[in-house]
Scaffold this motif. Sequence first.
Motif: not given
Length: 202
Positions: A43-63
Amino acid sequence: MPFTIAIDGPAASGKGTLSRAIAEHFGFAHLDTGLLYRAVGRRVLEGVSPIDAALALRAEDLAEDGLRTPAVAQAASKVAVIAEVRAALVDFQRAFARRSGGAVLDGRDIGTVICPEAEVKLFVTASAEVRAERRWRELIAAGHDVALDDVLRDVKTRDARDMGRKDAPLKPAEDAVTLDTSALSIEAALAEARSIVEARLR
Ligand code: C5P
């Protein structure tokens, strides 16, 4: 009853293969915690901030596809230095570790920070050269055009960042058993890991 197996170690040490095999053998659930950091790094490579990306992480994103690239691995180890990112990912990992029916988690800080009460702790390692060659073969087999020297440099950079960070640095827990897979085949490491788990289950 919860039963947690914590498997930590550096990149390409064989801990992923070992974790999957152990989970399958004992019928436990498995979580590759590197995927959490990789999904945030992506997500960070796509331009999202690291903390926002971590707080928004969902289990589906791991797949998601595309989490196994060298660029995402480096981005993952950079976001993994940020204390707020690590903190945002703790609850998910702890809940997974203590689910009923048994769990295997592999990562860098499972035995030291996420689950210090784990029933079994293994630290899987190998020389940087052996690990780089393994990772290079995997990347070539997956169709990535990479040079062995570049993979070795990436492995060393990631090791230094993972071991040198202030928050949850990569290191064996005091009560972890170390398995060095540069000297041991994966079958031998698996046999040793299995007997350690069996002894603890009895
Ligand atoms: O295990 P993997 O190579 O997929 O991990 C990618 C990166 O995520 C690591 O280099 C490390 O910086 C970070 N990581 C971590 N803690 C974990 C798992 C992974 O800091 N438990």
